[in-house]
Design a protein around this motif. Structure first.
Motif, PDB file in Angstrom:
ATOM      1  N   ASN A  83       0.808  -1.219   0.000  1.00 56.89           N
ATOM      2  CA  ASN A  83       0.000   0.000   0.000  1.00 56.89           C
ATOM      3  C   ASN A  83       0.843   1.272   0.000  1.00 56.89           C
ATOM      4  OD1 ASN A  83       1.024  -0.264   2.545  1.00 56.89           O
ATOM      5  ND2 ASN A  83      -0.896   0.174   3.626  1.00 56.89           N
ATOM      6  N   HIS A  84       2.079   1.184  -0.508  1.00 54.22           N
ATOM      7  CA  HIS A  84       2.916   2.377  -0.506  1.00 54.22           C
ATOM      8  C   HIS A  84       2.305   3.447  -1.421  1.00 54.22           C
ATOM      9  CE1 HIS A  84       4.568   1.858  -4.560  1.00 54.22           C
ATOM     10  NE2 HIS A  84       4.735   0.575  -4.281  1.00 54.22           N
ATOM     11  N   PRO A  85       2.481   4.714  -1.084  1.00 51.50           N
ATOM     12  CA  PRO A  85       1.875   5.783  -1.882  1.00 51.50           C
ATOM     13  C   PRO A  85       2.662   6.033  -3.168  1.00 51.50           C
ATOM     14  CG  PRO A  85       3.191   6.734  -0.134  1.00 51.50           C
ATOM     15  CD  PRO A  85       3.207   5.237   0.083  1.00 51.50           C
ATOM     16  N   PRO A  86       1.990   6.486  -4.233  1.00 50.20           N
ATOM     17  CA  PRO A  86       2.714   6.856  -5.447  1.00 50.20           C
ATOM     18  C   PRO A  86       3.468   8.161  -5.229  1.00 50.20           C
ATOM     19  CG  PRO A  86       0.397   7.433  -5.657  1.00 50.20           C
ATOM     20  CD  PRO A  86       0.530   6.676  -4.360  1.00 50.20           C
ATOM     21  N   ILE A  87       4.648   8.272  -5.848  1.00 54.13           N
ATOM     22  CA  ILE A  87       5.443   9.501  -5.744  1.00 54.13           C
ATOM     23  C   ILE A  87       5.766   9.980  -7.156  1.00 54.13           C
ATOM     24  CG2 ILE A  87       7.639  10.502  -5.003  1.00 54.13           C
ATOM     25  CD1 ILE A  87       7.619   8.617  -2.628  1.00 54.13           C
ATOM     26  N   THR A  88       5.327  11.177  -7.487  1.00 55.37           N
ATOM     27  CA  THR A  88       5.571  11.743  -8.815  1.00 55.37           C
ATOM     28  C   THR A  88       6.460  12.982  -8.762  1.00 55.37           C
ATOM     29  OG1 THR A  88       3.552  13.091  -8.656  1.00 55.37           O
ATOM     30  CG2 THR A  88       3.342  10.903  -9.654  1.00 55.37           C
ATOM     31  N   LYS A  89       6.717  13.474  -7.550  1.00 52.03           N
ATOM     32  CA  LYS A  89       7.495  14.706  -7.394  1.00 52.03           C
ATOM     33  C   LYS A  89       8.304  14.615  -6.105  1.00 52.03           C
ATOM     34  CE  LYS A  89       4.908  18.229  -7.724  1.00 52.03           C
ATOM     35  NZ  LYS A  89       3.827  19.141  -7.252  1.00 52.03           N
ATOM     36  N   ALA A  90       9.517  15.151  -6.128  1.00 54.34           N
ATOM     37  CA  ALA A  90      10.359  15.177  -4.923  1.00 54.34           C
ATOM     38  C   ALA A  90      10.942  16.585  -4.786  1.00 54.34           C
ATOM     39  CB  ALA A  90      11.473  14.147  -5.019  1.00 54.34           C
ATOM     40  N   ILE A  91      10.805  17.154  -3.594  1.00 51.81           N
ATOM     41  CA  ILE A  91      11.268  18.523  -3.364  1.00 51.81           C
ATOM     42  C   ILE A  91      12.316  18.525  -2.260  1.00 51.81           C
ATOM     43  CG2 ILE A  91      10.620  20.893  -2.807  1.00 51.81           C
ATOM     44  CD1 ILE A  91       7.823  20.314  -3.758  1.00 51.81           C
ATOM     45  N   VAL A 167       3.891  21.214  -2.982  1.00 51.54           N
ATOM     46  CA  VAL A 167       3.739  19.935  -2.270  1.00 51.54           C
ATOM     47  C   VAL A 167       2.297  19.451  -2.397  1.00 51.54           C
ATOM     48  CG1 VAL A 167       3.862  18.776  -0.040  1.00 51.54           C
ATOM     49  CG2 VAL A 167       5.577  20.504  -0.648  1.00 51.54           C
ATOM     50  N   ASP A 168       2.134  18.200  -2.832  1.00 54.32           N
ATOM     51  CA  ASP A 168       0.817  17.569  -2.851  1.00 54.32           C
ATOM     52  C   ASP A 168       0.925  16.160  -2.281  1.00 54.32           C
ATOM     53  OD1 ASP A 168       1.851  15.917  -4.885  1.00 54.32           O
ATOM     54  OD2 ASP A 168       1.031  17.161  -6.484  1.00 54.32           O
ATOM     55  N   GLU A 169      -0.183  15.403  -2.379  1.00 58.52           N
ATOM     56  CA  GLU A 169      -0.213  14.083  -1.734  1.00 58.52           C
ATOM     57  C   GLU A 169       0.619  13.040  -2.449  1.00 58.52           C
ATOM     58  OE1 GLU A 169      -3.924  14.510  -4.323  1.00 58.52           O
ATOM     59  OE2 GLU A 169      -2.693  15.759  -3.004  1.00 58.52           O
ATOM     60  N   GLN A 170       1.252  13.388  -3.581  1.00 54.94           N
ATOM     61  CA  GLN A 170       2.143  12.465  -4.272  1.00 54.94           C
ATOM     62  C   GLN A 170       3.586  12.982  -4.287  1.00 54.94           C
ATOM     63  OE1 GLN A 170       0.499  11.622  -8.156  1.00 54.94           O
ATOM     64  NE2 GLN A 170      -1.133  10.331  -7.318  1.00 54.94           N
ATOM     65  N   THR A 171       3.929  13.765  -3.290  1.00 55.24           N
ATOM     66  CA  THR A 171       5.248  14.393  -3.214  1.00 55.24           C
ATOM     67  C   THR A 171       6.097  13.781  -2.099  1.00 55.24           C
ATOM     68  OG1 THR A 171       4.380  16.504  -4.009  1.00 55.24           O
ATOM     69  CG2 THR A 171       6.480  16.587  -2.858  1.00 55.24           C
ATOM     70  N   LEU A 172       7.395  13.631  -2.378  1.00 55.82           N
ATOM     71  CA  LEU A 172       8.375  13.350  -1.328  1.00 55.82           C
ATOM     72  C   LEU A 172       8.946  14.682  -0.871  1.00 55.82           C
ATOM     73  CD1 LEU A 172      10.538  11.761   0.329  1.00 55.82           C
ATOM     74  CD2 LEU A 172      11.915  11.699  -1.767  1.00 55.82           C
ATOM     75  N   VAL A 173       8.757  15.018   0.391  1.00 58.19           N
ATOM     76  CA  VAL A 173       9.313  16.245   0.965  1.00 58.19           C
ATOM     77  C   VAL A 173      10.579  15.885   1.726  1.00 58.19           C
ATOM     78  CG1 VAL A 173       8.957  18.070   2.679  1.00 58.19           C
ATOM     79  CG2 VAL A 173       7.118  17.460   1.112  1.00 58.19           C
ATOM     80  N   TYR A 174      11.681  16.556   1.376  1.00 58.38           N
ATOM     81  CA  TYR A 174      12.983  16.257   1.967  1.00 58.38           C
ATOM     82  C   TYR A 174      13.580  17.575   2.472  1.00 58.38           C
ATOM     83  CZ  TYR A 174      18.011  14.834   1.805  1.00 58.38           C
ATOM     84  OH  TYR A 174      19.340  14.567   2.074  1.00 58.38           O
ATOM     85  N   GLY A 175      13.794  17.644   3.785  1.00 57.26           N
ATOM     86  CA  GLY A 175      14.372  18.856   4.359  1.00 57.26           C
ATOM     87  C   GLY A 175      15.090  18.510   5.653  1.00 57.26           C
ATOM     88  N   ILE A 176      16.410  18.575   5.634  1.00 61.58           N
ATOM     89  CA  ILE A 176      17.200  18.165   6.794  1.00 61.58           C
ATOM     90  C   ILE A 176      17.525  19.379   7.661  1.00 61.58           C
ATOM     91  CG2 ILE A 176      19.271  16.918   7.553  1.00 61.58           C
ATOM     92  CD1 ILE A 176      17.366  15.274   5.784  1.00 61.58           C
ATOM     93  N   HIS A 177      17.224  19.281   8.947  1.00 58.39           N
ATOM     94  CA  HIS A 177      17.592  20.303   9.937  1.00 58.39           C
ATOM     95  C   HIS A 177      17.028  21.685   9.608  1.00 58.39           C
ATOM     96  CE1 HIS A 177      21.392  17.694  10.937  1.00 58.39           C
ATOM     97  NE2 HIS A 177      20.266  17.171  11.371  1.00 58.39           N
ATOM     98  N   MET A 178      15.749  21.728   9.272  1.00 58.69           N
ATOM     99  CA  MET A 178      15.099  23.009   9.036  1.00 58.69           C
ATOM    100  C   MET A 178      14.358  23.461  10.297  1.00 58.69           C
ATOM    101  SD  MET A 178      13.734  22.926   5.119  1.00 58.69           S
ATOM    102  CE  MET A 178      12.244  22.018   5.507  1.00 58.69           C
ATOM    103  N   GLU A 179      13.934  24.712  10.300  1.00 57.02           N
ATOM    104  CA  GLU A 179      13.167  25.229  11.421  1.00 57.02           C
ATOM    105  C   GLU A 179      11.748  24.658  11.380  1.00 57.02           C
ATOM    106  OE1 GLU A 179      13.290  29.465  11.393  1.00 57.02           O
ATOM    107  OE2 GLU A 179      15.382  29.558  12.057  1.00 57.02           O
ATOM    108  N   LEU A 180      11.115  24.560  12.552  1.00 57.88           N
ATOM    109  CA  LEU A 180       9.784  23.970  12.636  1.00 57.88           C
ATOM    110  C   LEU A 180       8.779  24.768  11.816  1.00 57.88           C
ATOM    111  CD1 LEU A 180       7.954  21.801  13.765  1.00 57.88           C
ATOM    112  CD2 LEU A 180       7.683  23.162  15.845  1.00 57.88           C
TER     113      LEU A 180
END
Length: 321
Positions: A83-91, A167-180
């Motif tokens: 049941n993994h989600p589809p990913i079409t975009k990565a930010i 960002v949408d429901e098919q996005t991978l969001v990647y952000g290391i050590h950002m502010e809350l």
């Protein structure tokens, strides 16, 4: 040919005599400076070709690292779920500049290594599916040379804050050590997957600064409803990082979706607007702290640190150093 030496340019004259003239100072926007003095570099030292050299070195280090071996196994496990989600975009949010204004090797290495990891992750996901994944990067400290490098690496470069509403429901969001507050804005729509600071770490921060509690909602919801994996560390570059994957049967509470009321949608929109205003001239204090830790760690070893890397093989340099 003029030679550079610190803050001075050495200009050759007849009969080998040399005179020193001060470099011209460039006016920069101080509002974009973070706590360690890193700002968009007014006088970039590196060319795009130079950045490719540094990036290739880092990419090679990343590819043979234990961190990547462990992470690749985790990604395979996450993707194997039916049941993994589809990913079409990565930010990729906030990796840091590749030619920082303070000349820090640790900051530059961190920026390259985080970019290398992101690219490797997207490469792996593309190898598991039958489509290309759109790659977007946003970093307020980028110079135009940094942006040109990212375009050659295969990214669409977004100016801050333009990537947040992507960002949408098919996005991978990647952000290391950002502010809350930055995470809050990036997660206005809950994504397919998220790699960044997890709930456990942010609850510790909120204990010391309760005012941040209003921004914890998206991460709290993911922690309760997504599958969670620990992200392996590499010399503090990915410390306190968690990977969240949405479960296929979990419908994200997205503003404007059927399960969200009009009132909630309006509130989410207003909150996002407030955060956009608050984040103009955002100071990347988390990345600055990370740089301090990297400098401390590197001083404990006599081995020479290798420079950062990316995912796709970078173009070979066209000019000699």
């Amino acid at each position: 040919m003029p030679q550079q030496d610190g803050e001075w340019s050495q200009v050759s004259r007849k009969r080998g005599r040399i005179r020193n003239v001060p470099k011209p100072k460039t006016v920069v926007d101080e509002s974009k400076e973070n706590e360690l003095g890193i700002r968009p570099n007014p006088n970039p030292e590196f060319t795009v070709s130079d950045i490719h050299k540094h990036h290739n070195t880092a990419r090679q280090e990343w590819q043979i690292s234990d961190c990547w071996k462990t992470l690749k196994d985790l990604l395979a496990t996450a993707w194997s779920e039916s049941n993994h989600p589809p990913i079409t975009k990565a930010i990729c949010f906030g990796p840091g500049p590749y030619d920082p204004s303070n000349g820090s090797f640790a900051a530059r290495r961190t920026a390259h290594m985080q970019t290398a990891a992101f690219c490797a992750i997207v490469d792996f996901l593309e190898s598991q599916c039958d489509h290309k994944i759109k790659r977007v990067i946003q970093e307020p400290m980028f110079t135009q040379i940094d942006k040109d490098f990212c375009v050659e690496l295969g990214f669409e470069v977004a100016d801050t804050p333009d990537a947040f509403p992507m960002v949408d429901e098919q996005t991978l969001v990647y952000g290391i050590h950002m502010e809350l507050r930055t995470y809050y804005l990036a997660l206005a729509t809950l994504p397919a997957a998220f790699i960044g600071g997890g709930l456990e770490e942010w609850e510790k921060v909120i204990d010391f600064d309760p005012s941040l509690n209003e921004f914890i909602g998206p991460i709290s919801e993911m922690d309760a409803t997504y599958t969670k994996y620990p992200f392996p560390d590499m010399n503090y570059i990915f410390s306190s990082t968690t990977m969240y994957w949405r479960k296929g049967d979990h419908a994200p509470n997205i503003p404007g979706s059927p399960k969200t009321s009009l009132r909630e949608t309006s509130q989410a929109s207003n909150q996002a607007s407030d955060v956009i205003e608050a984040l103009e001239g955002l100071k990347l204090s988390e990345q600055a702290s990370e740089e301090k830790e990297s400098d401390t760690e590197s001083s404990k070893h006599t081995e020479k640190l290798v420079e950062p890397s990316g995912c796709r093989e970078s173009k070979p340099p066209t000019t000699e150093e």
